[in-house]
Design a protein around this motif. Structure first.
Motif: not given
Length: 124
Positions: A97-117
């Motif tokens: 869970e902590r490893r996933e939270a770390l990945a979401n923290e580091k990659m989340g903002p970047l991955a969010g920039g790939l999709g959507g409008p």
């Protein structure tokens, strides 16, 4: 006919216009650089999971490798091995869970920039 096909017209180039494809390519390259940096940061991170208020602690890195296990002597009971096993499983789950939270923290903002409008199609 003297009109020749100008491929730059498809991408907004030519006749003094800016090329939006060049801008998109630059953004994609910047995103790739940022993603690679985040992946390296995650891989180098030390992550710790625990169970039983710290009676069992599991340490690992961001790539999924378990690098250490610490078990308090207070939890070692030959007549109750099942509790120790449950604590180890709990510590491993906490580590995941902590490893996933770390990945979401580091990659989340970047991955969010790939999709959507305005992002890359199919990745939102």
């Amino acid at each position: 006919m003297t009109d020749a096909f100008d491929p730059s017209a498809l991408f907004g180039g030519g006749a003094g216009g800016d090329n939006p494809m060049a801008g998109l390519l630059a953004q994609a390259q910047e995103m790739q650089t940022r993603l690679m940096a985040a992946q390296e940061e995650i891989a180098a991170a030390i992550v710790t999971g625990s169970a039983g208020n710290g009676l069992v602690t599991v340490t690992g890195n961001g790539t999924g490798e378990v690098t250490g296990v610490t078990i308090s002597p207070d939890v070692v009971d030959p007549d109750d091995v099942e509790t120790l096993q449950d604590l180890v499983i709990g510590a491993l789950a906490d580590l995941a869970e902590r490893r996933e939270a770390l990945a979401n923290e580091k990659m989340g903002p970047l991955a969010g920039g790939l999709g959507g409008p305005g992002g890359l199609p199919g990745l939102g």
